[in-house]
Design a protein around this motif. Structure first.
Motif, PDB file in Angstrom:
ATOM      1  N   MET A   1       0.849  -1.178   0.000  1.00 33.64           N
ATOM      2  CA  MET A   1       0.000   0.000   0.000  1.00 33.64           C
ATOM      3  C   MET A   1       0.896   1.243   0.000  1.00 33.64           C
ATOM      4  SD  MET A   1      -2.968   1.082   2.741  1.00 33.64           S
ATOM      5  CE  MET A   1      -4.005  -0.230   2.153  1.00 33.64           C
ATOM      6  N   THR A   2       0.534   2.190  -0.822  1.00 36.66           N
ATOM      7  CA  THR A   2       1.319   3.424  -0.884  1.00 36.66           C
ATOM      8  C   THR A   2       0.918   4.368   0.252  1.00 36.66           C
ATOM      9  OG1 THR A   2      -0.227   4.671  -2.263  1.00 36.66           O
ATOM     10  CG2 THR A   2       1.394   3.277  -3.411  1.00 36.66           C
ATOM     11  N   ALA A   3       1.765   5.343   0.497  1.00 33.93           N
ATOM     12  CA  ALA A   3       1.471   6.343   1.525  1.00 33.93           C
ATOM     13  C   ALA A   3       0.189   7.099   1.194  1.00 33.93           C
ATOM     14  CB  ALA A   3       2.648   7.305   1.666  1.00 33.93           C
ATOM     15  N   LEU A   9      -7.397   6.501   2.874  1.00 34.77           N
ATOM     16  CA  LEU A   9      -8.283   5.623   3.645  1.00 34.77           C
ATOM     17  C   LEU A   9      -8.379   6.073   5.104  1.00 34.77           C
ATOM     18  CD1 LEU A   9      -7.179   2.176   2.191  1.00 34.77           C
ATOM     19  CD2 LEU A   9      -9.368   3.330   1.826  1.00 34.77           C
ATOM     20  N   THR A  10      -7.273   6.517   5.653  1.00 39.08           N
ATOM     21  CA  THR A  10      -7.255   7.003   7.029  1.00 39.08           C
ATOM     22  C   THR A  10      -8.131   8.247   7.157  1.00 39.08           C
ATOM     23  OG1 THR A  10      -5.038   6.087   7.371  1.00 39.08           O
ATOM     24  CG2 THR A  10      -5.770   7.786   8.912  1.00 39.08           C
ATOM     25  N   LEU A  11      -8.012   9.163   6.209  1.00 38.40           N
ATOM     26  CA  LEU A  11      -8.833  10.372   6.239  1.00 38.40           C
ATOM     27  C   LEU A  11     -10.321  10.054   6.174  1.00 38.40           C
ATOM     28  CD1 LEU A  11      -6.821  12.875   4.013  1.00 38.40           C
ATOM     29  CD2 LEU A  11      -7.166  12.975   6.496  1.00 38.40           C
ATOM     30  N   ASP A  69      -3.854  -1.140   7.788  1.00 36.42           N
ATOM     31  CA  ASP A  69      -2.685  -1.932   7.396  1.00 36.42           C
ATOM     32  C   ASP A  69      -1.794  -2.073   8.621  1.00 36.42           C
ATOM     33  OD1 ASP A  69      -0.223  -2.889   6.455  1.00 36.42           O
ATOM     34  OD2 ASP A  69      -0.485  -1.901   4.523  1.00 36.42           O
ATOM     35  N   ASN A  70      -1.727  -3.275   9.166  1.00 35.98           N
ATOM     36  CA  ASN A  70      -1.024  -3.452  10.436  1.00 35.98           C
ATOM     37  C   ASN A  70       0.497  -3.318  10.339  1.00 35.98           C
ATOM     38  OD1 ASN A  70      -0.347  -5.883   9.298  1.00 35.98           O
ATOM     39  ND2 ASN A  70      -1.483  -7.129  10.738  1.00 35.98           N
TER      40      ASN A  70
END
Length: 87
Positions: A1-3, A9-11, A69-70
């Protein structure tokens, strides 16, 4: 997963968990910087924004990024070198 993917997704998750005014003021003007090991680096417009996010939202952002993403356990808010980077 890219930054960028992780930050997008976090936003989306953050937007569901905090008020719209708080999201628009503190998170909307951020940009993802890069990934450094297990740390997501987020760029802030100014010191006030960085300090506010760091003091009040580090745990929330870290938890959400980890749920997505752990491989990511931390978030680091830093100042963007250029002023007005989101004109």
């Amino acid at each position: 997963m890219t930054a960028i993917e992780l930050w997008d997704l976090t936003l989306k998750e953050i937007k569901d968990k905090i008020s719209a005014p708080a999201y628009n003021q503190w998170f909307k003007p951020t940009m993802v910087g890069h990934i450094d090991g297990s740390t997501l680096v987020v760029l802030c417009e100014d010191e006030m924004q960085r300090n506010w996010l760091e003091a009040r939202y580090t745990s929330l952002v870290s938890e959400i990024a980890y749920e997505i993403d752990n491989n990511f356990e931390n978030v680091l808010f830093i100042l963007h070198e250029k002023s007005g980077f989101l004109n």
